[in-house]
Scaffold this active site. Structure first.
Site, PDB file in Angstrom:
ATOM      1  N   HIS A  78     -19.724  17.844  -8.012  1.00 22.26           N
ATOM      2  CA  HIS A  78     -19.754  17.101  -6.751  1.00 22.26           C
ATOM      3  C   HIS A  78     -18.502  16.248  -6.641  1.00 22.26           C
ATOM      4  O   HIS A  78     -18.132  15.545  -7.582  1.00 22.26           O
ATOM      5  CB  HIS A  78     -20.982  16.184  -6.682  1.00 22.26           C
ATOM      6  CG  HIS A  78     -20.975  15.340  -5.443  1.00 22.26           C
ATOM      7  ND1 HIS A  78     -21.374  15.836  -4.220  1.00 22.26           N
ATOM      8  CD2 HIS A  78     -20.572  14.075  -5.225  1.00 22.26           C
ATOM      9  CE1 HIS A  78     -21.228  14.892  -3.306  1.00 22.26           C
ATOM     10  NE2 HIS A  78     -20.736  13.809  -3.880  1.00 22.26           N
ATOM     11  N   LYS A  82     -29.594  14.323  -3.795  1.00 26.77           N
ATOM     12  CA  LYS A  82     -29.331  15.642  -3.204  1.00 26.77           C
ATOM     13  C   LYS A  82     -28.934  16.649  -4.274  1.00 26.77           C
ATOM     14  O   LYS A  82     -29.353  17.797  -4.257  1.00 26.77           O
ATOM     15  CB  LYS A  82     -28.215  15.532  -2.162  1.00 26.77           C
ATOM     16  CG  LYS A  82     -28.713  14.907  -0.861  1.00 26.77           C
ATOM     17  CD  LYS A  82     -27.615  14.706   0.135  1.00 26.77           C
ATOM     18  CE  LYS A  82     -26.693  13.597  -0.291  1.00 26.77           C
ATOM     19  NZ  LYS A  82     -25.882  12.999   0.743  1.00 26.77           N
ATOM     20  N   ARG A 140     -28.142   3.650   7.132  1.00 28.95           N
ATOM     21  CA  ARG A 140     -27.057   2.899   6.484  1.00 28.95           C
ATOM     22  C   ARG A 140     -25.803   2.901   7.350  1.00 28.95           C
ATOM     23  O   ARG A 140     -25.066   1.921   7.426  1.00 28.95           O
ATOM     24  CB  ARG A 140     -26.750   3.508   5.104  1.00 28.95           C
ATOM     25  CG  ARG A 140     -27.810   3.164   4.069  1.00 28.95           C
ATOM     26  CD  ARG A 140     -27.648   4.010   2.824  1.00 28.95           C
ATOM     27  NE  ARG A 140     -26.331   3.903   2.246  1.00 28.95           N
ATOM     28  CZ  ARG A 140     -25.728   4.874   1.549  1.00 28.95           C
ATOM     29  NH1 ARG A 140     -26.326   6.019   1.333  1.00 28.95           N
ATOM     30  NH2 ARG A 140     -24.527   4.674   1.061  1.00 28.95           N
ATOM     31  N   SER A 153     -27.950   8.258  -3.274  1.00 30.75           N
ATOM     32  CA  SER A 153     -27.874   9.232  -2.186  1.00 30.75           C
ATOM     33  C   SER A 153     -27.293  10.552  -2.713  1.00 30.75           C
ATOM     34  O   SER A 153     -27.870  11.632  -2.522  1.00 30.75           O
ATOM     35  CB  SER A 153     -26.996   8.647  -1.070  1.00 30.75           C
ATOM     36  OG  SER A 153     -26.500   9.630  -0.223  1.00 30.75           O
ATOM     37  N   ASP A 175     -33.031  10.857   2.034  1.00 31.01           N
ATOM     38  CA  ASP A 175     -31.601  10.547   2.128  1.00 31.01           C
ATOM     39  C   ASP A 175     -31.091  10.762   3.544  1.00 31.01           C
ATOM     40  O   ASP A 175     -30.255  10.002   4.026  1.00 31.01           O
ATOM     41  CB  ASP A 175     -30.791  11.397   1.140  1.00 31.01           C
ATOM     42  CG  ASP A 175     -29.318  11.039   1.232  1.00 31.01           C
ATOM     43  OD1 ASP A 175     -28.998   9.870   0.960  1.00 31.01           O
ATOM     44  OD2 ASP A 175     -28.502  11.890   1.624  1.00 31.01           O
TER      45      ASP A 175
HETATM   46  N1  URA Z   1     -21.912  10.729   0.168  1.00 34.18           N
HETATM   47  C1  URA Z   1     -23.264  10.781   0.126  1.00 34.18           C
HETATM   48  O1  URA Z   1     -23.846  11.857   0.017  1.00 34.18           O
HETATM   49  N2  URA Z   1     -23.938   9.621   0.217  1.00 34.18           N
HETATM   50  C2  URA Z   1     -23.344   8.418   0.332  1.00 34.18           C
HETATM   51  O2  URA Z   1     -24.018   7.432   0.387  1.00 34.18           O
HETATM   52  C3  URA Z   1     -21.939   8.393   0.375  1.00 34.18           C
HETATM   53  C4  URA Z   1     -21.245   9.566   0.284  1.00 34.18           C
END
Ligand code: URA
Length: 434
Positions: A82, A187, A168, A183, A161
């Site tokens: 990631h 995922k 947010r 977050s 999320d």
């Molecule tokens: N990328 C994400 O998936 N979540 C965040 O909070 C910030 C960047």
């Protein structure tokens, strides 16, 4: 405790119990905790933070707000990577087939570009026919049969999320390390992975502008992964200038394929190899980095990494002939050069400004529903440390709409800094954490 009491406790700096956090996030996902109470909680977390125990409970509650994929029918250690996002960051396009060609199954759920950063899904969609919206069943089948699959976020993975991120975004609580870390990790852990390599970008084009913040974010994500029993390592990599030369969707696919042929710019090649080597070690395919790099060189030299990309493209209904013959990818109608104003050295390139210029040209999205043009973008002919003569091209702009050219050229010129002395080279991989 009732939501009111939990918000008050966090506001006053008290520690929340795991069960209470789980109930609060579950209530929010189901709609029994309203946006205004979650907004207050997010702001309390923004100021008070979450300790390790709270963070684990928060991330776990987000992860289990939806489906957690089980890929146990695919043999081997499943590893993903990631990136926290950057400009010219086409690493996933070459890393995924490289790792898969070396035998590591790569289940990868990626995002789209927003603002100045590009997104892997948009880049892939510049390959004619390529589909990123596959069903979970197909994703599972491709990871098993092709060893790699790259799709978009589904509605069933970490739904908390999706809601929380949108909230947010409008409550000034995006730039909060525990919230970012939970977050991202919720995922990623929902994808069915066993291990994860994090590419935490640092610099002008990154979310994290300072090394210290990037380090804290990486440590926080590693600690969430460890708490869930996953192996996670992180490389902090430089994003003080765009990665490679290409910025723009189809142009970045071309550069990614060139990487698989061993012909890409050195910075992009090095960051990709360093991250993929981490995946091979985590995936049990190499004992150490040197062994991993030797395998990667082999699959580049014998063509099997490019072949794996063609297999992936075909499996996701794209045209593999567009990989073997790159002239079949979308191409802009015109090109124009941006010239250096004076002789000297390139001393800096503001990546965020380059990303915003690409967005203004049509390569990126201003809003989530903006339509992007896959063909447009830039080739950065000069990077930091390169010598330039007055009038020499520093960027080639690939464009369709002539009205956009001049303002974009001005933005690019403003993004470049020049000076009389060659700057000291910055390391590409700044730190490794585990
Ligand atoms: N990328 C994400 O998936 N979540 C965040 O909070 C910030 C960047």
């Amino acid at each position: 405790m009732r939501p009111y009491e939990l918000i008050k406790a966090k506001r006053d700096g008290q520690r929340l119990k795991a069960d209470d956090i789980a109930a609060f996030i579950d209530g929010y996902t189901r709609g029994t905790v309203p946006d205004y109470q979650m907004s207050a909680m997010l702001m309390a977390v923004f100021f008070r933070g979450l300790d390790d125990g709270e963070l684990g409970a928060w991330a776990r509650a987000m992860l289990f707000s939806g489906e957690v994929l089980d890929l146990s029918d695919t043999p081997g250690i499943k590893v993903d990577k990631h990136s926290t996002g950057g400009v010219g960051d086409k690493v996933s396009l070459s890393l995924a087939p490289l790792a898969a060609a070396c035998g590591v199954p790569v289940p990868m759920i990626s995002g789209r570009g927003l603002g100045h950063t590009g997104g892997t899904l948009d880049k892939l969609e510049s390959i004619p026919g390529f589909q990123v919206d596959l069903s979970v069943a197909e994703y599972r089948r491709l990871v098993r049969e092709v060893k790699v699959c790259l799709i978009g976020q589904t509605a069933t993975l970490a739904p908390a999320d999706k809601k929380l991120y949108a909230l947010r975004d409008v409550t000034a609580t995006v730039d909060c390390i525990p919230l970012i870390a939970s977050s991202i990790m919720s995922k990623k852990l929902a994808e069915g992975i066993d291990a994860l390599v994090l590419d935490v970008k640092v610099g002008s084009g990154a979310f994290m502008k300072k090394l210290e913040d990037a380090r804290t974010l990486a440590r926080t994500m590693i600690s969430i992964g460890r708490e869930m029993g996953k192996k996670v390592t992180a490389l902090l990599t430089d994003m003080d200038q765009p990665l490679g030369h290409a910025v723009g969707n189809a142009l970045e696919v071309v550069e990614a394929v060139e990487m698989l042929r061993g012909r890409a710019p050195a910075d992009y090649t090095e960051v990709t190899l360093a991250l993929t080597a981490e995946m091979l070690v985590l995936g049990g395919r190499a004992a150490n980095e040197a062994e991993a790099r030797a395998q990667l060189q082999k699959v580049i030299a014998d063509g099997s990494a490019e072949k794996k990309l063609c297999e992936l493209v075909e499996a996701q209904r794209g045209d593999p002939a567009a990989i073997t013959d790159l002239s079949r990818l979308p191409r802009a109608k015109h090109t124009a050069k941006v010239a250096a104003p004076a002789a000297g050295f390139v001393t800096g390139i503001d990546s965020e400004a380059v990303g915003l210029a690409a967005m203004a040209l049509g390569a990126g999205r201003e809003r989530t529903d903006s339509i992007i043009n896959p063909a447009v973008g830039f080739m950065l002919e000069k990077k930091v440390g390169d010598a330039v003569q007055a009038g020499e091209p520093i960027v080639t702009v690939h464009y369709d709409d002539a009205a956009k050219l001049e303002p974009v050229k001005q933005r690019l010129l403003a993004a470049y800094r020049f000076g009389p002395a060659k700057p000291a080279p910055r390391p590409l991989v700044l730190e490794r954490l585990e």
